[in-house]
Write a protein that holds these residues in place. Structure first.
Motif, PDB file in Angstrom:
ATOM      1  N   ALA A   1     -12.020  -4.771  -6.411  1.00 51.77           N
ATOM      2  CA  ALA A   1     -11.617  -3.707  -5.495  1.00 51.77           C
ATOM      3  C   ALA A   1     -12.272  -2.398  -5.945  1.00 51.77           C
ATOM      4  O   ALA A   1     -11.736  -1.669  -6.784  1.00 51.77           O
ATOM      5  CB  ALA A   1     -10.096  -3.577  -5.481  1.00 51.77           C
ATOM      6  N   ILE A   2     -13.440  -2.121  -5.377  1.00 57.14           N
ATOM      7  CA  ILE A   2     -14.235  -0.961  -5.780  1.00 57.14           C
ATOM      8  C   ILE A   2     -14.376  -0.011  -4.591  1.00 57.14           C
ATOM      9  O   ILE A   2     -14.765  -0.429  -3.495  1.00 57.14           O
ATOM     10  CB  ILE A   2     -15.633  -1.402  -6.262  1.00 57.14           C
ATOM     11  CG1 ILE A   2     -15.491  -2.384  -7.437  1.00 57.14           C
ATOM     12  CG2 ILE A   2     -16.470  -0.191  -6.661  1.00 57.14           C
ATOM     13  CD1 ILE A   2     -16.800  -2.994  -7.861  1.00 57.14           C
ATOM     14  N   PRO A   3     -14.048   1.258  -4.785  1.00 60.78           N
ATOM     15  CA  PRO A   3     -14.151   2.219  -3.673  1.00 60.78           C
ATOM     16  C   PRO A   3     -15.608   2.524  -3.347  1.00 60.78           C
ATOM     17  O   PRO A   3     -16.494   2.398  -4.207  1.00 60.78           O
ATOM     18  CB  PRO A   3     -13.444   3.459  -4.217  1.00 60.78           C
ATOM     19  CG  PRO A   3     -13.612   3.372  -5.698  1.00 60.78           C
ATOM     20  CD  PRO A   3     -13.558   1.908  -6.025  1.00 60.78           C
TER      21      PRO A   3
ATOM     22  N   ARG B   1     -13.401   8.486   2.887  1.00 60.94           N
ATOM     23  CA  ARG B   1     -11.990   8.356   2.582  1.00 60.94           C
ATOM     24  C   ARG B   1     -11.407   7.010   3.012  1.00 60.94           C
ATOM     25  O   ARG B   1     -10.199   6.799   2.949  1.00 60.94           O
ATOM     26  CB  ARG B   1     -11.194   9.476   3.270  1.00 60.94           C
ATOM     27  CG  ARG B   1     -11.656  10.894   2.946  1.00 60.94           C
ATOM     28  CD  ARG B   1     -11.508  11.223   1.482  1.00 60.94           C
ATOM     29  NE  ARG B   1     -10.138  11.075   1.017  1.00 60.94           N
ATOM     30  CZ  ARG B   1      -9.774  11.190  -0.254  1.00 60.94           C
ATOM     31  NH1 ARG B   1     -10.688  11.415  -1.190  1.00 60.94           N
ATOM     32  NH2 ARG B   1      -8.509  11.063  -0.608  1.00 60.94           N
ATOM     33  N   ASP B   2     -12.242   6.077   3.448  1.00 57.05           N
ATOM     34  CA  ASP B   2     -11.760   4.778   3.902  1.00 57.05           C
ATOM     35  C   ASP B   2     -11.098   4.026   2.750  1.00 57.05           C
ATOM     36  O   ASP B   2     -11.591   4.041   1.615  1.00 57.05           O
ATOM     37  CB  ASP B   2     -12.918   3.959   4.473  1.00 57.05           C
ATOM     38  CG  ASP B   2     -12.440   2.614   4.988  1.00 57.05           C
ATOM     39  OD1 ASP B   2     -11.700   2.589   5.973  1.00 57.05           O
ATOM     40  OD2 ASP B   2     -12.803   1.592   4.356  1.00 57.05           O
ATOM     41  N   THR B   3      -9.981   3.370   3.032  1.00 57.99           N
ATOM     42  CA  THR B   3      -9.250   2.648   1.990  1.00 57.99           C
ATOM     43  C   THR B   3      -9.263   1.135   2.193  1.00 57.99           C
ATOM     44  O   THR B   3      -8.470   0.419   1.567  1.00 57.99           O
ATOM     45  CB  THR B   3      -7.788   3.131   1.927  1.00 57.99           C
ATOM     46  OG1 THR B   3      -7.167   2.946   3.218  1.00 57.99           O
ATOM     47  CG2 THR B   3      -7.710   4.590   1.516  1.00 57.99           C
ATOM     48  N   ALA B   4     -10.166   0.644   3.055  1.00 62.88           N
ATOM     49  CA  ALA B   4     -10.218  -0.803   3.300  1.00 62.88           C
ATOM     50  C   ALA B   4     -10.502  -1.577   2.014  1.00 62.88           C
ATOM     51  O   ALA B   4     -10.060  -2.723   1.857  1.00 62.88           O
ATOM     52  CB  ALA B   4     -11.272  -1.113   4.352  1.00 62.88           C
TER      53      ALA B   4
ATOM     54  N   VAL C   1      -5.958  -5.517  -3.039  1.00 60.51           N
ATOM     55  CA  VAL C   1      -4.903  -5.132  -3.974  1.00 60.51           C
ATOM     56  C   VAL C   1      -3.552  -5.141  -3.251  1.00 60.51           C
ATOM     57  O   VAL C   1      -2.554  -5.639  -3.774  1.00 60.51           O
ATOM     58  CB  VAL C   1      -5.191  -3.743  -4.578  1.00 60.51           C
ATOM     59  CG1 VAL C   1      -4.076  -3.328  -5.532  1.00 60.51           C
ATOM     60  CG2 VAL C   1      -6.537  -3.747  -5.294  1.00 60.51           C
ATOM     61  N   PHE C   2      -3.537  -4.607  -2.050  1.00 57.28           N
ATOM     62  CA  PHE C   2      -2.337  -4.617  -1.216  1.00 57.28           C
ATOM     63  C   PHE C   2      -1.868  -6.048  -0.995  1.00 57.28           C
ATOM     64  O   PHE C   2      -0.681  -6.376  -1.176  1.00 57.28           O
ATOM     65  CB  PHE C   2      -2.654  -3.911   0.098  1.00 57.28           C
ATOM     66  CG  PHE C   2      -1.548  -3.910   1.120  1.00 57.28           C
ATOM     67  CD1 PHE C   2      -0.220  -4.091   0.773  1.00 57.28           C
ATOM     68  CD2 PHE C   2      -1.852  -3.706   2.470  1.00 57.28           C
ATOM     69  CE1 PHE C   2       0.790  -4.075   1.738  1.00 57.28           C
ATOM     70  CE2 PHE C   2      -0.864  -3.694   3.427  1.00 57.28           C
ATOM     71  CZ  PHE C   2       0.461  -3.890   3.060  1.00 57.28           C
TER      72      PHE C   2
ATOM     73  N   TRP D   1      -2.073   4.947  -4.765  1.00 55.99           N
ATOM     74  CA  TRP D   1      -3.036   4.645  -5.835  1.00 55.99           C
ATOM     75  C   TRP D   1      -4.472   4.793  -5.345  1.00 55.99           C
ATOM     76  O   TRP D   1      -5.318   5.368  -6.044  1.00 55.99           O
ATOM     77  CB  TRP D   1      -2.778   3.231  -6.344  1.00 55.99           C
ATOM     78  CG  TRP D   1      -3.845   2.712  -7.258  1.00 55.99           C
ATOM     79  CD1 TRP D   1      -4.038   3.027  -8.571  1.00 55.99           C
ATOM     80  CD2 TRP D   1      -4.871   1.772  -6.919  1.00 55.99           C
ATOM     81  NE1 TRP D   1      -5.122   2.350  -9.067  1.00 55.99           N
ATOM     82  CE2 TRP D   1      -5.654   1.566  -8.073  1.00 55.99           C
ATOM     83  CE3 TRP D   1      -5.209   1.080  -5.749  1.00 55.99           C
ATOM     84  CZ2 TRP D   1      -6.746   0.699  -8.097  1.00 55.99           C
ATOM     85  CZ3 TRP D   1      -6.290   0.219  -5.770  1.00 55.99           C
ATOM     86  CH2 TRP D   1      -7.055   0.039  -6.932  1.00 55.99           C
ATOM     87  N   ALA D   2      -4.748   4.295  -4.136  1.00 57.00           N
ATOM     88  CA  ALA D   2      -6.097   4.417  -3.579  1.00 57.00           C
ATOM     89  C   ALA D   2      -6.475   5.887  -3.389  1.00 57.00           C
ATOM     90  O   ALA D   2      -7.627   6.286  -3.643  1.00 57.00           O
ATOM     91  CB  ALA D   2      -6.189   3.665  -2.252  1.00 57.00           C
TER      92      ALA D   2
END
Length: 489
Positions: free
Chosen positions: A341-343, A348-351, A356-357, A401-402
């Motif tokens: 799970a890497i941003p 600002r997208d949290t997909a 993790v969700f 957290w994201a």
């Protein structure tokens, strides 16, 4: 491949193959911006089920919505106060604690405390909430629905008590009915079948209040929180919940927009009433019912995992410490923070946090769902309740957290400007869950005091007060009205 990696692969394979969407109307099932439906009740079922047979939460939310079968084990002692040494010849009340049994001698000059012992497992039906309280605003709704097929606020008084008990006992199939009013009482249908007298004590003639009234409060504190009243074992595989929207859909509109304290069964239609009565009549006692899952333990694991941590997170955000809150989020989500799970480098997208969700939301339910072939209808409700509750907890926490992970791109610290936003989200989650662990005396009570939540039978005029108070339980006493003047007892 090592045994650990093989186990990890099998776990994720089972999760992927068995987990089905909980909210089918969400296009992106694991998006972080879709709150639960305002009319959803999974979190309410979760709270009521994980609070069964516990004094504190059932005083806080006094109108019960749950009917559960159970048993009282052979050898259990039951207490009954009366004016003579003769066992009752008809249905009567007994208690699990002698301090409560003594109170049945209210307004009786010569008090005998009779002790009975269960000679076989007693089949009981439990009504949650403060269901022994004679008040017209809902505590007796479930038992009156069962007794008369309608909710009858005009019958919620002392004069109807024997008729109510006789009506319930005439149904057959149960030896007794369990209710609560500060402590637990049992409406025992027969004193010649399943119990026998163990002793009879002629007690000293002395007023019940104040000393015995405060002893009663002492005994109620033993059952405040989990595991609650342990002498009654409930069968959750046959639980009946009036928060079940499939069982009682006619109540959905009546709850809409109402605070939880206002929820009750007024407005239930005839079809839903018939369905509830049919479910209760279908209750059986014996081995081999359901999947074998320990649902109460499953629910308590979730409460224990999140209750104190959410409280600490809320306190941290009250102080505006976003950096400390982020560290708490990292610890809380440790089992689910996947390396994959890497941003993205920008935006600002949290997909990217969706996996993790999903791992968090399914962590307590995926294996349980794989046992669905043996589920009863009640177990399907319990599973969906766990799914809905953990999903929303995880959605809020993972989104926060994201936010923090994205804020750390190109920065070495979490900006405190995130604290107000996170505080709003955590406050909303805590309010949505409504767990009784967060209703407490602040500051904590002294050793010679007890934290008391106003309610029946001592504080009827302050029934909906949600702020508990410290009361002294040794002389000089404080905080309780005289039992003799309490109109609910």
């Amino acid at each position: 491949m090592s045994w650990f990696l093989l186990l990890f692969y099998l776990v994720n394979t089972i999760i992927a193959r068995t987990q089905t969407p909980l909210l089918a109307n969400i296009a992106d099932e694991w998006g972080l911006n879709a709150p639960p439906n305002p009319n959803s009740t999974g979190h309410l079922v979760f709270d009521t089920v994980s609070s069964l047979l516990q004094h504190w939460p059932n005083t806080q939310y006094h109108t019960g919505h749950t009917i559960v079968p159970g048993t009282i084990s052979t050898g259990t002692l039951l207490y009954h106060g009366r004016g003579d040494a003769h066992p009752p010849t008809a249905s009567e009340w007994v208690s699990t604690d002698p301090e409560f049994g003594r109170l049945f001698c209210t307004k009786i000059e010569s008090c005998w405390l009779l002790t009975f012992i269960a000679t076989r497992p007693l089949r009981v039906l439990y009504f949650d909430g403060s269901s022994a309280t004679k008040a017209p605003d809902g505590p007796m709704d479930t038992q009156d629905l069962l007794a008369w097929g309608v909710v009858s606020p005009e019958c919620a008084n002392v004069s109807w008590e024997y008729r109510r008990m006789e009506r319930l006992c005439s149904m057959g199939g149960f030896d007794a009915y369990v209710r609560m009013q500060l402590n637990f009482e049992i409406m025992l249908c027969s004193f010649t079948d399943g119990v026998q007298i163990a002793s009879g004590s002629h007690l000293e003639a002395e007023p019940i209040f104040p000393h015995h009234g405060y002893a009663f409060v002492h005994s109620s504190k033993w059952h405040d929180s989990y595991p609650g009243e342990t002498r009654i074992q409930l069968d959750l595989t046959q639980l009946v919940s009036l928060y079940d929207v499939e069982l009682a859909p006619s109540l959905v509109a009546h709850r809409a927009g109402q605070p939880r304290h206002a929820h009750r069964l007024l407005g239930i239609d005839e079809r839903d009433t018939a369905a509830v009565l049919e479910r209760v009549r279908a209750i059986t006692f014996g081995p081999g019912i359901g999947s074998g899952v320990d649902w109460q333990a499953q629910f308590q694991v979730i409460r224990h995992r999140y209750a104190t941590r959410l409280e600490l997170l809320q306190l941290t955000l009250d102080n505006g410490a976003a950096e400390h809150a982020f560290h708490q989020l990292q610890i809380l989500l440790t089992p689910y923070r996947l390396r994959s799970a890497i941003p993205p480098p920008a935006g600002r997208d949290t997909a990217w946090a969706g996996p993790v969700f999903r791992a968090c939301a399914q962590g307590h339910t995926a294996f349980t769902e794989s046992m669905q072939a043996a589920f009863t209808a009640s177990e399907w409700l319990l599973l969906s309740t766990m799914q809905e509750t953990t999903r929303e907890i995880c959605r809020v926490l993972v989104r926060m957290w994201a936010d923090g992970v994205l804020a750390l791109r190109g920065s070495s610290a979490i900006p405190d400007s995130l604290a107000p936003k996170w505080k709003t989200e955590v406050d909303a989650l805590v309010g949505w869950l409504g767990w009784s662990e967060w209703t407490k005396c602040r500051p904590a009570c002294a050793p010679d005091e007890s934290c008391y939540l106003p309610g029946a039978p001592f504080s009827m005029e302050q029934w909906n007060v949600t702020e508990p108070r410290c009361i002294r339980l040794i002389e000089p006493y404080s905080g309780l009205r005289s039992l003799a003047s309490a109109r609910a007892f």
